[in-house]
Design a protein around this motif. Structure first.
Motif, PDB file in Angstrom:
ATOM      1  N   LYS A  70      62.248  72.878  23.519  1.00 16.80           N
ATOM      2  CA  LYS A  70      63.135  73.872  23.179  1.00 16.80           C
ATOM      3  C   LYS A  70      63.528  75.226  24.429  1.00 16.80           C
ATOM      4  O   LYS A  70      64.069  76.092  24.000  1.00 16.80           O
ATOM      5  CB  LYS A  70      63.162  74.160  21.941  1.00 16.80           C
ATOM      6  N   GLU A 123      63.729  75.954  28.607  1.00 19.62           N
ATOM      7  CA  GLU A 123      64.448  75.748  29.744  1.00 19.62           C
ATOM      8  C   GLU A 123      63.477  76.307  30.999  1.00 19.62           C
ATOM      9  O   GLU A 123      63.102  77.316  31.036  1.00 19.62           O
ATOM     10  CB  GLU A 123      65.829  76.082  30.271  1.00 19.62           C
ATOM     11  N   LYS A 127      63.264  66.564  29.484  1.00 16.56           N
ATOM     12  CA  LYS A 127      64.482  65.989  29.847  1.00 16.56           C
ATOM     13  C   LYS A 127      64.750  67.061  31.092  1.00 16.56           C
ATOM     14  O   LYS A 127      64.865  68.012  30.974  1.00 16.56           O
ATOM     15  CB  LYS A 127      65.467  65.964  28.776  1.00 16.56           C
ATOM     16  N   VAL A 128      65.432  66.369  32.020  1.00 16.16           N
ATOM     17  CA  VAL A 128      66.004  66.780  33.167  1.00 16.16           C
ATOM     18  C   VAL A 128      67.516  67.439  32.936  1.00 16.16           C
ATOM     19  O   VAL A 128      68.388  66.722  32.187  1.00 16.16           O
ATOM     20  CB  VAL A 128      66.249  66.077  34.439  1.00 16.16           C
ATOM     21  N   ILE A 129      67.961  68.859  32.847  1.00 19.61           N
ATOM     22  CA  ILE A 129      69.139  69.204  32.601  1.00 19.61           C
ATOM     23  C   ILE A 129      69.868  69.720  33.907  1.00 19.61           C
ATOM     24  O   ILE A 129      71.038  69.995  33.646  1.00 19.61           O
ATOM     25  CB  ILE A 129      69.031  70.417  31.506  1.00 19.61           C
ATOM     26  N   ASP A 130      69.279  69.928  34.905  1.00 21.93           N
ATOM     27  CA  ASP A 130      70.135  70.266  36.216  1.00 21.93           C
ATOM     28  C   ASP A 130      69.371  70.133  37.222  1.00 21.93           C
ATOM     29  O   ASP A 130      68.093  70.110  37.461  1.00 21.93           O
ATOM     30  CB  ASP A 130      70.293  71.971  36.117  1.00 21.93           C
ATOM     31  N   ILE A 135      64.332  71.531  33.727  1.00 21.57           N
ATOM     32  CA  ILE A 135      64.177  70.861  32.717  1.00 21.57           C
ATOM     33  C   ILE A 135      64.008  71.410  31.481  1.00 21.57           C
ATOM     34  O   ILE A 135      63.820  72.711  31.363  1.00 21.57           O
ATOM     35  CB  ILE A 135      62.630  70.041  32.829  1.00 21.57           C
ATOM     36  N   GLU A 136      64.143  70.768  30.415  1.00 21.79           N
ATOM     37  CA  GLU A 136      64.080  71.271  28.841  1.00 21.79           C
ATOM     38  C   GLU A 136      62.783  70.583  28.350  1.00 21.79           C
ATOM     39  O   GLU A 136      62.870  69.449  27.997  1.00 21.79           O
ATOM     40  CB  GLU A 136      65.389  70.902  28.397  1.00 21.79           C
ATOM     41  N   VAL A 149      70.046  63.811  35.783  1.00 24.71           N
ATOM     42  CA  VAL A 149      70.382  64.697  34.690  1.00 24.71           C
ATOM     43  C   VAL A 149      70.712  64.126  33.399  1.00 24.71           C
ATOM     44  O   VAL A 149      71.121  62.879  33.316  1.00 24.71           O
ATOM     45  CB  VAL A 149      71.543  65.482  35.091  1.00 24.71           C
ATOM     46  N   GLY A 150      69.966  64.377  32.415  1.00 23.35           N
ATOM     47  CA  GLY A 150      69.997  63.715  31.096  1.00 23.35           C
ATOM     48  C   GLY A 150      68.980  62.716  30.623  1.00 23.35           C
ATOM     49  O   GLY A 150      68.687  62.425  29.507  1.00 23.35           O
ATOM     50  N   ASP A 151      68.133  62.431  31.725  1.00 19.16           N
ATOM     51  CA  ASP A 151      67.087  61.426  31.570  1.00 19.16           C
ATOM     52  C   ASP A 151      65.772  62.039  31.049  1.00 19.16           C
ATOM     53  O   ASP A 151      65.627  63.428  31.727  1.00 19.16           O
ATOM     54  CB  ASP A 151      66.757  60.738  32.808  1.00 19.16           C
ATOM     55  N   SER A 152      65.079  61.643  30.264  1.00 21.54           N
ATOM     56  CA  SER A 152      63.666  62.351  29.913  1.00 21.54           C
ATOM     57  C   SER A 152      62.602  61.655  30.781  1.00 21.54           C
ATOM     58  O   SER A 152      62.614  60.404  31.231  1.00 21.54           O
ATOM     59  CB  SER A 152      63.322  61.906  28.334  1.00 21.54           C
TER      60      SER A 152
END
Length: 70
Positions: A36, A38, A11-14, A32-33, A56-59
């Motif tokens: 578990k 980053e 998942k994109v986190i930033d 990405i995450e 951000v927030g999408d997988s």
């Protein structure tokens, strides 16, 4: 032009860049995450950010295009 792709499922986190930004090789583009952890996704070459396909927030899956450099 270079497509910067997802190295593993996650998942994109930033987002570290915006369209029009100049980047150098190894600059961080996306965080990405995955599993578990980053992990940074870096530029494979220098250039200008032409398009950001990641949100951000999408997988995303391995090989999905996140950023297009020109």
């Amino acid at each position: 032009m270079a497509d910067i792709t997802m190295p593993m499922n996650g998942k994109v986190i930033d987002l570290k860049v915006a369209v029009g930004d100049s980047v150098s090789e190894d600059d961080e583009l996306v965080i990405i995450e995955a599993m578990k952890m980053e992990l940074p996704v870096v530029a494979t070459e220098g250039g200008t950010v032409k398009e950001i396909k990641a949100k951000v927030g999408d997988s995303y899956q391995v090989g999905d295009v996140l950023v297009v450099l020109g």
